[in-house]
Enzyme design. Sequence first.
Site, PDB file in Angstrom:
ATOM      1  N   CYS A 184      -0.463   4.090   2.287  1.00 19.78           N
ATOM      2  CA  CYS A 184      -0.347   3.946   3.734  1.00 19.78           C
ATOM      3  C   CYS A 184       1.064   4.359   4.084  1.00 19.78           C
ATOM      4  O   CYS A 184       1.681   4.840   5.076  1.00 19.78           O
ATOM      5  CB  CYS A 184      -0.505   2.451   4.115  1.00 19.78           C
ATOM      6  SG  CYS A 184      -1.900   1.773   3.278  1.00 19.78           S
ATOM      7  N   ASP A 185       2.103   3.590   3.342  1.00 21.53           N
ATOM      8  CA  ASP A 185       3.526   3.370   3.758  1.00 21.53           C
ATOM      9  C   ASP A 185       4.505   4.412   2.829  1.00 21.53           C
ATOM     10  O   ASP A 185       5.458   4.628   3.275  1.00 21.53           O
ATOM     11  CB  ASP A 185       4.078   1.933   3.528  1.00 21.53           C
ATOM     12  CG  ASP A 185       3.205   1.138   4.463  1.00 21.53           C
ATOM     13  OD1 ASP A 185       2.637   1.822   5.529  1.00 21.53           O
ATOM     14  OD2 ASP A 185       2.974  -0.032   4.074  1.00 21.53           O
ATOM     15  N   CYS A 240       0.683  -0.980   0.116  1.00 21.32           N
ATOM     16  CA  CYS A 240       0.000  -0.013  -0.039  1.00 21.32           C
ATOM     17  C   CYS A 240       0.910   1.296   0.037  1.00 21.32           C
ATOM     18  O   CYS A 240       1.505   1.622   1.030  1.00 21.32           O
ATOM     19  CB  CYS A 240      -0.910   0.164   1.121  1.00 21.32           C
ATOM     20  SG  CYS A 240      -1.979   1.627   1.351  1.00 21.32           S
TER      21      CYS A 240
END
Length: 309
Positions: free
Chosen positions: A137-138, A134
């Site tokens: 997200c990261d 992701c």
Amino acid sequence: MKIRDLIIIGAGPAGMSAGIYAARSALSPLIIESQMPGGQVALTDFIENYPAFPNGMSGQELTKLMEEQCNNFNVEFMNFIQVDFVEKENKIFKLKTNQGDFFAKTVIVATGASPAELGIPGEREFKGRGVSYCATCDGPLFKDKDILVVGGGDSAVQEAIYLSKFVSSLKIVHRRDKLRARKMLQEKAIKNPKIDILWNSNLLEIKGKDLVERVVIFNNKTNQKREIRIDGVFMYVGFKPSSSLVRNLVEMDKLGRIITDHKMRTSTTGLFAAGDVRNTPLRQVVTAVSDGAIAAISAEEYLEYELKQ
Ligand SMILES: Cc1cc2nc3c(=O)[nH]c(=O)nc-3n(C[C@H](O)[C@H](O)[C@H](O)COP(=O)(O)OP(=O)(O)OC[C@H]3O[C@@H](n4cnc5c(N)ncnc54)[C@H](O)[C@@H]3O)c2cc1C
């Protein structure tokens, strides 16, 4: 034992669209979601192909708007409940969850898909410690780092372009000599000075101590292996449908996608499927919301005409 008219499993675009249509048909739908609403959209940096938003928008923003619209129609959400299994007995569906059983006369499965693993050594070991699925997200965690993106489809290339904003350098590893991604994305990636594409290459192994430090790449044209230093690996090698909860109930294709007809009816009467979890030819937000709308109307017809017979 409360028996609801309709339970929708999954609060991605398909589930939320089904919720809106079902609520407008006075079915008082409940959406059960294992995480927070949004599905894959909430994990997507930017959506530029969903009609009515000419400047595009972030996945988070689109999720928020869909949720808001559901709330306006009093769609009920129960988040952080995982449906493990669906059974049918005497025309009633029983949903076995990690928080007890739920009962409904009709069910829409809108559980979407989740990222597939590549299945190489080091992948599971370093998940969350340099291996990610992701970018939204990261991505910010890899500021000024050197990373690898695995895959050649739309998701891989689109997310690589997004990640290039943070990182120092980025290599796309692709097993063929051509990307599968749409032309427009390919051109953007090829022009991007931070992105380098390793053609005809397979990622064989991820190595490190506590965090990812190195990867082994195999060139399938020259048959040569080499090790390169890298801080992070983002995987975009496909998706697997989240259909195991109805594996004993409905017909699926060989990839595990639920087979439906044009009204989103599955092989079990009263059970409908919508979005990426079904055998659809296109897995996008626009198709998921369309499926959700059709499934809700089909569920209403089922309750109104078929169930009463
Ligand atoms: C990186 C990336 C980029 C993308 N870019 C675009 C784009 O630019 N444009 C576009 O149109 N599409 C894009 N897509 C595709 C789009 O996000 C999907 O097609 C769409 O989200 C599918 O919606 P869905 O509702 O069918 O499934 P999902 O979005 O997968 O939602 C399913 C929901 O069900 C929940 N769930 C699953 N199993 C259970 C269970 N057992 N119990 C309870 N809840 C459960 C999940 O938590 C999830 O919230 C992208 C996808 C990715 C991953």
